[in-house]
Design an enzyme around this catalytic site. Sequence first.
Site, short mmCIF file in Angstrom:
data_model
loop_
_atom_site.label_atom_id
_atom_site.label_comp_id
_atom_site.label_asym_id
_atom_site.label_seq_id
_atom_site.Cartn_x
_atom_site.Cartn_y
_atom_site.Cartn_z
N SER A 434 8.92 -1.44 -3.56
CA SER A 434 8.77 -0.58 -2.38
C SER A 434 10.02 0.28 -2.27
O SER A 434 11.13 -0.24 -2.35
CB SER A 434 8.64 -1.43 -1.12
N CYS A 606 5.54 -6.58 5.29
CA CYS A 606 5.94 -6.45 3.89
C CYS A 606 6.65 -7.71 3.42
O CYS A 606 7.53 -8.22 4.11
CB CYS A 606 6.85 -5.23 3.69
N ASP A 651 2.01 -4.63 2.74
CA ASP A 651 2.57 -4.31 1.43
C ASP A 651 3.13 -5.64 0.92
O ASP A 651 4.29 -5.96 1.17
CB ASP A 651 3.67 -3.25 1.59
N TRP A 653 3.15 -9.19 -1.89
CA TRP A 653 3.03 -9.65 -3.27
C TRP A 653 3.11 -11.16 -3.30
O TRP A 653 3.61 -11.79 -2.36
CB TRP A 653 4.12 -9.03 -4.14
#
Length: 654
Positions: A434, A606, A651, A653
């Site tokens: 990011s 995020c 966002d 992962w």
Amino acid sequence: MEDSESQMLSDEEQTPEPLLVPDFKSPSPFICPQEGNITPTQIFLFIEKMKKTNRNVVVFYGSQTGTAEEFANRLAKDAQRYGMKGMPTDPEEYDMSELSRLKEIPNSMAVFCMATYGEGDPTDNAQEFYDWMQGTDDDLAGVNFAVFGLGNKTYEHFNATGKYTDKRLAELGGNRVFDLGLGDDDSNLEEDFISWKEQFWPAVCEFFGVEATGEDSSIRQFELVVHNDINMNEVYTGEMGRLKSFQTQKPPFDSKNPFLATVTGNRKLNEGGNRHLMHIELDITDSKIRYDSGDHVAVYPTNDAAVVNRIGERLGVDLDTVISLKNLDEESNKKHPFPCPTTYRTALTHYLDINNTPRTNVLFELAQYASDPQEQENMRKMASASPEGKALYHSWVLDSERNILAILEDLPSLNPPIDHLCELLPRLQARYYSIASSSKVYPTSIHICAVVIEYTTKTERVFKGVATNWLKNKEVTDNGHKHTVPMYVRRSQFRLPFKPSNPIIMIGPGTGIAPFMGFIQERAWQKEQGKEVGETILYFGCRHKNEDFLYQQELEEFERAGVLTQLNVAFSRDQEHKIYVQHLLKKNKEQLWKLIHSNNAHIYVCGDARNMARDVHTAFYEIAEEVGSLTHTQAVDYFKKLMTKGRYSQDVWS
């Protein structure tokens, strides 16, 4: 992120450019895989190609990070063991409306290896096929198909693309030969694929009335060509596409043509602790690259030279030999597994993934080169679908984190030819981060915030993350030498509200702070422009205030200036009981519910998908139930609607 890979990040990509004949010419007589060997007729007529080359199995892949493509290659290769002929195929290169014509080929079948990406999206290369499926009413009666999906259970839309492909092809009249496979990268994607494949082929045999040929031996896909007398100007040295593209840079820059950005900043963000958190700045002056806050930067790392050298020494080869691996199937679009001609050293440094644990098919193919019968048997066992084999692969390879070098070192009788090893190893993939800056404030610079991965494995080896250690070593020096990073920008839907007056609630522990640095910088810039800027609230989390409070000075300065209207920090280990961001959210539940329900606030999350994003979700459900008097079902539905409207963005992962 292809949510079948533990690679980073989730977003919806730009619509891919239509694939035409490449407009760049390589001086090399060998065509690199990115350029392929595609002509307009091949793009549109995969049925004609199958007829011409006597193929009856086409394996399409929707792949973002290479795993689905790798599985498709394995299935196409397997077909030979059943007297069939397979063709791995990128749907972006063909007119998929031809699918209804597949029934013209006797005993034919289409297999789809489809990864899900981001918030349930198709991968870039499958976007046009996905759009076609949504809009078509073609009759697929008589078209035999099977689907294997690649996904990750930590994401809300688990395997959405695989599920949709399977459902839609059946709705259009297609004949499902075998059940949908659902691979989960949160547990063991490789194991899921093997288990599905072990049942898939017997079902195919029964359906078509064919039998296995009994040939279980390795089938080579590429042949080795050694170049003893070649002009070194025709040899690839790490370029992703056009030969010499790093010497003569030409925009536009993308995954096939990355820009070499100079590293102009590299500093350690944390003061204490045993981790190294870093802030990197890349100069994109004169690149014509544009980005928005919330976008991702993709970087192409290189492998550790020491590991490359040790592989060369262990196999007793001259790594500077110039070679090409040439596809034995002349009709294939993929002429080489990586840009050729090149050297073994370049292939192992720039093009091949030598750091991760090898998949079972690699062990199976390499087993023939073990002279010790016990070592050979164990390698074959690990590649099987038997419970004992799976357990052995899990403990000896995955849990022990043995990369290819560790396997070669721990199996002394294993001596594969290096060209076969290079054929089998997957491609080294770009890493996505990011962007931690705003283009309004830094139009010619892109910032990265990352934690350096380094720890000791169960076999007492030191595991080092490829990209983070490579970036860490790109220090800014005064001696005139400038480090560069091959990179490009990937667009995202992680965006600030169109109206600056909308309040924003940002939740980003650890390096999840990255996109919010860009957001906050942009809100400061909007304020300077005289715009009305809504409440800007940040929830950040770290372990210790005096160790890893990332960007502390900058954030406190933004708070003093009134840009950050609220800075909430959870220091998880500074007291006896753990405090995380979700605990702070609950503490401010009345204020948050008012902002969300009455003031049109946008929520951004995020970081880690597996735990943090889920816990934050749960906290918001509880706030809606406790303050908004919603039932749990209503709360879940409420936040789903916010996501649909683009007011709850993630966002994340795994």
